[in-house]
Write a protein that holds these residues in place. Structure first.
Motif, PDB file in Angstrom:
ATOM      1  N   GLY A 109      -5.641   2.552   4.072  1.00  0.00           N
ATOM      2  CA  GLY A 109      -6.766   3.389   4.481  1.00  0.00           C
ATOM      3  C   GLY A 109      -7.845   2.571   5.172  1.00  0.00           C
ATOM      4  O   GLY A 109      -8.475   3.031   6.135  1.00  0.00           O
ATOM      5  N   THR A 110      -8.068   1.375   4.678  1.00  0.00           N
ATOM      6  CA  THR A 110      -9.057   0.489   5.295  1.00  0.00           C
ATOM      7  C   THR A 110      -8.731   0.279   6.765  1.00  0.00           C
ATOM      8  O   THR A 110      -9.573   0.455   7.650  1.00  0.00           O
ATOM      9  N   GLU A 209     -16.084  11.492   4.234  1.00  0.00           N
ATOM     10  CA  GLU A 209     -15.024  12.026   3.372  1.00  0.00           C
ATOM     11  C   GLU A 209     -15.382  13.481   3.035  1.00  0.00           C
ATOM     12  O   GLU A 209     -16.494  13.718   2.560  1.00  0.00           O
ATOM     13  N   ASP A 242     -12.403  11.178   7.013  1.00  0.00           N
ATOM     14  CA  ASP A 242     -11.585  10.265   6.212  1.00  0.00           C
ATOM     15  C   ASP A 242     -10.851  11.102   5.165  1.00  0.00           C
ATOM     16  O   ASP A 242     -11.437  11.534   4.170  1.00  0.00           O
ATOM     17  N   GLN A 245      -8.164  10.540   0.639  1.00  0.00           N
ATOM     18  CA  GLN A 245      -7.944  11.160  -0.670  1.00  0.00           C
ATOM     19  C   GLN A 245      -7.690  12.658  -0.567  1.00  0.00           C
ATOM     20  O   GLN A 245      -7.063  13.240  -1.448  1.00  0.00           O
ATOM     21  N   LYS A 272      -2.966   6.436   1.243  1.00  0.00           N
ATOM     22  CA  LYS A 272      -2.662   6.796  -0.142  1.00  0.00           C
ATOM     23  C   LYS A 272      -1.387   7.629  -0.312  1.00  0.00           C
ATOM     24  O   LYS A 272      -0.300   7.083  -0.323  1.00  0.00           O
TER      25      LYS A 272
HETATM   26  C1  LIG Z   1     -11.703   7.767   1.072  1.00  0.00           C
HETATM   27  C2  LIG Z   1     -11.087   6.406   1.159  1.00  0.00           C
HETATM   28  N1  LIG Z   1     -11.022   5.801   2.345  1.00  0.00           N
HETATM   29  C3  LIG Z   1     -10.458   4.589   2.470  1.00  0.00           C
HETATM   30  C4  LIG Z   1      -9.947   3.927   1.389  1.00  0.00           C
HETATM   31  C5  LIG Z   1      -9.326   2.560   1.565  1.00  0.00           C
HETATM   32  O1  LIG Z   1      -7.959   2.657   1.467  1.00  0.00           O
HETATM   33  P1  LIG Z   1      -7.069   1.353   1.130  1.00  0.00           P
HETATM   34  O2  LIG Z   1      -7.407   0.957  -0.264  1.00  0.00           O
HETATM   35  O3  LIG Z   1      -5.660   1.849   1.314  1.00  0.00           O
HETATM   36  O4  LIG Z   1      -7.424   0.321   2.135  1.00  0.00           O
HETATM   37  C6  LIG Z   1      -9.976   4.518   0.142  1.00  0.00           C
HETATM   38  C7  LIG Z   1      -9.411   3.818  -1.039  1.00  0.00           C
HETATM   39  O5  LIG Z   1      -9.664   4.127  -2.175  1.00  0.00           O
HETATM   40  C8  LIG Z   1     -10.575   5.798   0.014  1.00  0.00           C
HETATM   41  O6  LIG Z   1     -10.652   6.416  -1.160  1.00  0.00           O
END
Ligand SMILES: Cc1ncc(COP(=O)(O)O)c(C=O)c1O
Length: 433
Positions: A109-110, A209, A242, A245, A272
């Motif tokens: 996600g990052t 989000e 985003d 989740q 995720k």
């Molecule tokens: C809404 C949201 N965006 C991005 C991320 C980052 O994802 P990752 O841990 O796969 O890099 C998370 C992780 O918990 C998240 O909850």
């Protein structure tokens, strides 16, 4: 201390937080249950932080991955055609509702959010980004820069110039008691004020989000992002949802969380649950935004054949079994049950959620202040009773729950029973310490 815990403490970072006084090691799983190293079974209401989206040991996913492994090819790279990527991208582009959508696959996600921020800042020739207070978007410099939660922010170094908005914080004293419409109006007024005062020149994008994950499942009232988008559209500011989740029907009311606001964003990011545990992330964006970058790019492991096999099988499973409808059905059972129990539990400050993404906020019954110690107590009680849940919120006082979308009605009732009983135990301890 167990041997494994001692070894963990010796070589793993301190900030890699473990749950429970005696952390558990999960060694097996089937359906919506897992087994720990001592042989104890748990119903899983956290799903590896919303990642084991359709549960454990799913034959359709296992067989798809085994078929790929049997070809002898785990990786080829994106300089060759990848059938799994094209097939998955076609499905995601169609489901996204975004016009002429294109998809880029990442490992997390990052990385997905980094990509979206790159696309937006590049297209708008601006380093200014709007983000939400209490947000979490990942752990790289760009993603931390748009994260609005101090507990997840080690410093303020950022490649972006970020302004934070209200919208998921109606619990603040200045908004308390407002109707949805009044709160939305106040937030929009604040957005206009930020653009008039804090921003200099063009702003690239808003990233948000639809339901804040790490933030404790706090959320804007439906319609807020449509109201924001009117202001953004007037200035050509892009909107990134985003969905790391909230995607894939988890909220029940929509396939992607943002759709509850009647908004089609310019881009959505995801990760995720899509691979049901295999590493898959990505961005789906309007084609012109995706194609605009002039430099060549790739993510070496992003969209590799194994994770694509898992993700295609997972997404097909979600669609074939209409798990979005199941999220509504089973989530409603639980959320209604929690709301019914709340009035007799003075430690419960709020019950919120949509579909299979729901939370209970714990407070000091005397003062109404956030009560992280009670959340920690609850964690021990629910664990003892055989239920895994998560914790979160700005003050660590929110019980976050997001079971696999395959949860049955019987499992929903079982989990609800454990949550209510554990809340009753903790409430009784507070009443008679
Ligand atoms: C809404 C949201 N965006 C991005 C991320 C980052 O994802 P990752 O841990 O796969 O890099 C998370 C992780 O918990 C998240 O909850």
């Amino acid at each position: 201390m167990s041997d494994l815990l001692a070894r963990h403490r010796a070589v793993m970072p301190n900030w890699l937080a473990l749950y429970y006084n005696e952390p558990i090691e999960i060694v097996g799983g089937k359906g919506n249950r897992v087994v720990d190293a001592s042989g104890k079974t748990y119903l899983d209401f956290f799903a590896g932080i919303l990642t084991n989206m359709i549960g454990y040991d799913v034959p359709e996913v296992r067989e798809a991955v085994e078929r790929q492994l049997a070809t002898g090819v785990v990786h080829t790279s994106t300089v060759y055609l990848l059938r799994g990527q094209v097939e998955l991208a076609e499905k995601i582009a169609r489901l996204s509702g975004i016009e002429d959508a294109k998809v880029f696959f990442t490992n997390s996600g990052t990385e997905a959010n980094e990509t979206a921020l790159l696309l937006a800042t590049y297209a708008r020739r601006s380093d200014q980004v709007l983000a939400m207070r209490q947000s979490y978007h990942g752990r790289s410099f760009g993603a931390v820069g748009v994260t609005g939660n101090r507990a997840w922010k080690n410093n303020s170094l950022s490649p972006l110039n970020v302004h934070f908005l209200h919208g998921a914080d109606r619990h603040l004293a200045q908004f308390r008691g407002m109707s949805d419409a009044d709160y939305i109006a106040a937030c929009v007024e604040d957005l206009r004020h930020v653009l008039a005062t804090a921003a200099g020149g063009d702003v690239a994008a808003l990233i948000a989000e639809p339901i804040q994950g790490v933030g404790g499942f706090t959320m804007a009232p439906d319609g807020l992002f449509a109201a924001y988008k009117e202001v953004l559209d007037a200035e050509g500011i892009l909107f990134i949802s985003d969905e790391v989740q909230t995607g894939w029907g988890r909220t029940g009311s929509a396939f992607f969380g943002i759709q509850d606001h009647g908004v089609t964003p310019d881009m959505m990011t995801f990760a995720k649950g899509l691979g049901n545990g295999f590493a898959v992330g990505g961005v789906v964006a309007r084609g012109e935004l995706m194609d605009a970058l002039h430099a060549t790019g790739l993510a070496t492991f992003g969209g590799n054949p194994v994770s694509m096999a898992a993700a295609n099988a997972t997404l097909d499973y979600v669609l074939d079994h209409d798990l979005q409808a199941n999220a509504t059905r089973t989530g409603t059972l639980i959320i209604d049950g929690l709301r019914e129990a709340a009035p007799r539990l003075p430690i419960v400050g709020d019950v919120r959620g949509k579909g299979l993404m729901f939370a209970v906020e714990l407070v000091d019954p005397a003062t109404g202040a956030p009560a992280p110690a009670l959340a920690a107590r609850f964690m021990e009680e629910s664990r003892k009773a055989g239920l895994l849940v998560g914790k979160g919120g700005l003050y660590g006082n929110v019980l976050r729950m997001a079971p696999p979308l395959t949860l049955t009605a019987e499992e929903a009732a079982e989990g609800l029973g454990i949550v209510v009983a554990a809340l009753e135990t903790v409430a009784a301890e507070v009443a008679a310490p």
